[in-house]
Design a protein around this motif. Structure first.
Motif, PDB file in Angstrom:
ATOM      1  N   VAL A  61       0.830  -1.202   0.000  1.00 46.96           N
ATOM      2  CA  VAL A  61       0.000   0.000   0.000  1.00 46.96           C
ATOM      3  C   VAL A  61       0.864   1.251   0.000  1.00 46.96           C
ATOM      4  O   VAL A  61       1.755   1.405   0.838  1.00 46.96           O
ATOM      5  CB  VAL A  61      -0.895   0.024   1.261  1.00 46.96           C
ATOM      6  N   ARG A  62       0.586   2.147  -0.929  1.00 45.79           N
ATOM      7  CA  ARG A  62       1.295   3.436  -1.000  1.00 45.79           C
ATOM      8  C   ARG A  62       0.246   4.514  -1.206  1.00 45.79           C
ATOM      9  O   ARG A  62      -0.565   4.421  -2.127  1.00 45.79           O
ATOM     10  CB  ARG A  62       2.268   3.393  -2.172  1.00 45.79           C
ATOM     11  N   ASP A  63       0.235   5.511  -0.349  1.00 42.15           N
ATOM     12  CA  ASP A  63      -0.809   6.519  -0.479  1.00 42.15           C
ATOM     13  C   ASP A  63      -0.362   7.855   0.100  1.00 42.15           C
ATOM     14  O   ASP A  63       0.465   7.901   1.004  1.00 42.15           O
ATOM     15  CB  ASP A  63      -2.080   6.056   0.237  1.00 42.15           C
ATOM     16  N   SER A 123       5.764   7.447   7.196  1.00 42.36           N
ATOM     17  CA  SER A 123       6.794   6.398   7.241  1.00 42.36           C
ATOM     18  C   SER A 123       6.971   5.746   5.874  1.00 42.36           C
ATOM     19  O   SER A 123       6.074   5.790   5.021  1.00 42.36           O
ATOM     20  CB  SER A 123       6.450   5.329   8.286  1.00 42.36           C
ATOM     21  N   HIS A 124       8.130   5.146   5.707  1.00 43.00           N
ATOM     22  CA  HIS A 124       8.459   4.420   4.482  1.00 43.00           C
ATOM     23  C   HIS A 124       9.411   3.297   4.914  1.00 43.00           C
ATOM     24  O   HIS A 124      10.624   3.379   4.717  1.00 43.00           O
ATOM     25  CB  HIS A 124       9.117   5.368   3.483  1.00 43.00           C
ATOM     26  N   PRO A 125       8.846   2.251   5.531  1.00 42.44           N
ATOM     27  CA  PRO A 125       9.687   1.258   6.221  1.00 42.44           C
ATOM     28  C   PRO A 125      10.742   0.586   5.345  1.00 42.44           C
ATOM     29  O   PRO A 125      11.887   0.451   5.785  1.00 42.44           O
ATOM     30  CB  PRO A 125       8.668   0.224   6.724  1.00 42.44           C
ATOM     31  N   SER A 164       9.215  14.536   5.369  1.00 39.34           N
ATOM     32  CA  SER A 164       9.855  13.331   4.839  1.00 39.34           C
ATOM     33  C   SER A 164       9.517  12.035   5.575  1.00 39.34           C
ATOM     34  O   SER A 164       9.913  11.826   6.717  1.00 39.34           O
ATOM     35  CB  SER A 164      11.376  13.514   4.853  1.00 39.34           C
ATOM     36  N   ARG A 165       8.827  11.154   4.871  1.00 40.63           N
ATOM     37  CA  ARG A 165       8.603   9.798   5.419  1.00 40.63           C
ATOM     38  C   ARG A 165       9.910   9.027   5.433  1.00 40.63           C
ATOM     39  O   ARG A 165      10.139   8.174   6.283  1.00 40.63           O
ATOM     40  CB  ARG A 165       7.571   9.065   4.582  1.00 40.63           C
ATOM     41  N   VAL A 166      10.788   9.317   4.475  1.00 41.92           N
ATOM     42  CA  VAL A 166      12.081   8.633   4.417  1.00 41.92           C
ATOM     43  C   VAL A 166      12.872   8.933   5.686  1.00 41.92           C
ATOM     44  O   VAL A 166      13.387   8.018   6.349  1.00 41.92           O
ATOM     45  CB  VAL A 166      12.874   9.062   3.162  1.00 41.92           C
ATOM     46  N   PRO A 178      17.210   9.387  -1.468  1.00 42.96           N
ATOM     47  CA  PRO A 178      16.198   8.361  -1.775  1.00 42.96           C
ATOM     48  C   PRO A 178      15.632   8.459  -3.194  1.00 42.96           C
ATOM     49  O   PRO A 178      14.969   7.521  -3.655  1.00 42.96           O
ATOM     50  CB  PRO A 178      15.100   8.626  -0.740  1.00 42.96           C
ATOM     51  N   GLY A 179      15.900   9.573  -3.859  1.00 45.24           N
ATOM     52  CA  GLY A 179      15.351   9.763  -5.189  1.00 45.24           C
ATOM     53  C   GLY A 179      13.857  10.068  -5.143  1.00 45.24           C
ATOM     54  O   GLY A 179      13.217   9.803  -4.141  1.00 45.24           O
ATOM     55  N   PRO A 180      13.312  10.633  -6.176  1.00 43.81           N
ATOM     56  CA  PRO A 180      14.031  11.196  -7.316  1.00 43.81           C
ATOM     57  C   PRO A 180      14.711  12.509  -6.929  1.00 43.81           C
ATOM     58  O   PRO A 180      14.174  13.258  -6.123  1.00 43.81           O
ATOM     59  CB  PRO A 180      12.913  11.434  -8.347  1.00 43.81           C
TER      60      PRO A 180
HETATM   61  N1  ASP Z   1      11.505   7.658  -4.069  1.00 48.37           N
HETATM   62  C1  ASP Z   1      11.317   6.823  -2.935  1.00 48.37           C
HETATM   63  C2  ASP Z   1      10.264   5.786  -3.258  1.00 48.37           C
HETATM   64  O1  ASP Z   1       9.654   5.896  -4.269  1.00 48.37           O
HETATM   65  C3  ASP Z   1      11.084   7.618  -1.725  1.00 48.37           C
HETATM   66  C4  ASP Z   1       9.697   8.063  -1.436  1.00 48.37           C
HETATM   67  O2  ASP Z   1       8.759   7.717  -2.086  1.00 48.37           O
HETATM   68  O3  ASP Z   1       9.499   8.773  -0.468  1.00 48.37           O
HETATM   69  O4  ASP Z   1      10.053   4.869  -2.544  1.00 48.37           O
END
Ligand code: ASP
Length: 225
Positions: free
Chosen positions: A17-19, A47-49, A80-82, A176-178
């Motif tokens: 899941v990405r939202d 978060s972005h585990p 930033s979730r990163v 982390p890109g982009p």
């Molecule tokens: N570019 C990374 C990703 O796509 C970092 C992010 O989405 O926050 O997972």
């Protein structure tokens, strides 16, 4: 939830899941059966585990350890979730020193990032660092102007070759890109010898394969092998 129930009826084992909204992974997890796993692939600014895991892996591959390391996270930490997941991963692994480097408007609220040292001056923030992690300026998560201009941001917080020299001679530069070249990072640094940015991307495949393997019932020592 109709979408979730429909997919569950198709015998989905793992939802990835990405939202842009916070709370979606928990919402899905609370409405699927116990045999179904939910993996967050990036939850709003929260978060972005797997990014935290792949960043930790990249650091460990280069530095072999976390304790005693000085790691500086530079840029739009507030959105930033990163950064939040990296903090979680590195704090768990016992990192020596975690520095947050940002202008006041892009710093997280006071109660967040316990144990980190905050710097509003990039030269001080990256001095002697073993790892410098640049973050993308996230225009899409900002409501209003957080800094006067892209040029001013680059002048004050952009990672240039001259600034890299303030860190340790064996520093690694991450992102982390982009990337926004010329905004948070100069091309000479992004493509330079300290950059491990494309290794991060490659590690993302391995980390996500390992996580999916474990979620699907794999055994930990086999995953490590
Ligand atoms: N570019 C990374 C990703 O796509 C970092 C992010 O989405 O926050 O997972």
């Amino acid at each position: 939830l109709d979408t979730v129930y429909t997919l569950e009826s198709l015998h989905v084992d793992v939802f990835v899941v990405r939202d842009a909204e916070a709370g979606v992974p928990a919402l899905v997890a609370n409405h699927v059966g116990a045999n179904v796993s939910v993996l967050s692939a990036g939850e709003a600014h929260v978060s972005h585990p797997t990014q935290g895991l792949l960043d930790a892996l990249t650091i460990l591959q280069h530095k072999k350890r976390c304790d005693g390391l000085a790691v500086a996270i530079v840029g739009d930490i507030r959105h930033s979730r990163v950064a939040r997941s990296v903090w979680h991963a590195l704090a768990t692994l016992g990192v020596g020193e975690l520095r947050l480097v940002a202008p006041p408007a892009l710093m997280p609220d006071k109660g967040e990032f316990a144990g980190c040292v905050r710097h509003e001056n990039i030269e001080q923030g990256i001095a002697g660092a073993d790892v410098v992690m640049m973050l993308r300026i996230q225009q899409e998560r900002m409501q209003g102007a957080f800094f006067p201009s892209v040029r001013e941001y680059f002048n004050l917080f952009g990672m240039t070759e001259a600034r890299v020299r303030l860190a340790r001679p064996d520093v690694i530069i991450m992102h982390p890109g982009p990337m926004n070249r010329g905004v948070e990072i100069a091309s000479e640094v992004a493509d330079g010898k300290y950059s491990v940015i494309l290794e991060q991307v490659a590690n993302g495949v391995a980390v996500r394969m390992a996580v999916l393997y474990l979620l699907a019932g794999g055994v930990e020592h086999e995953a490590a092998a």
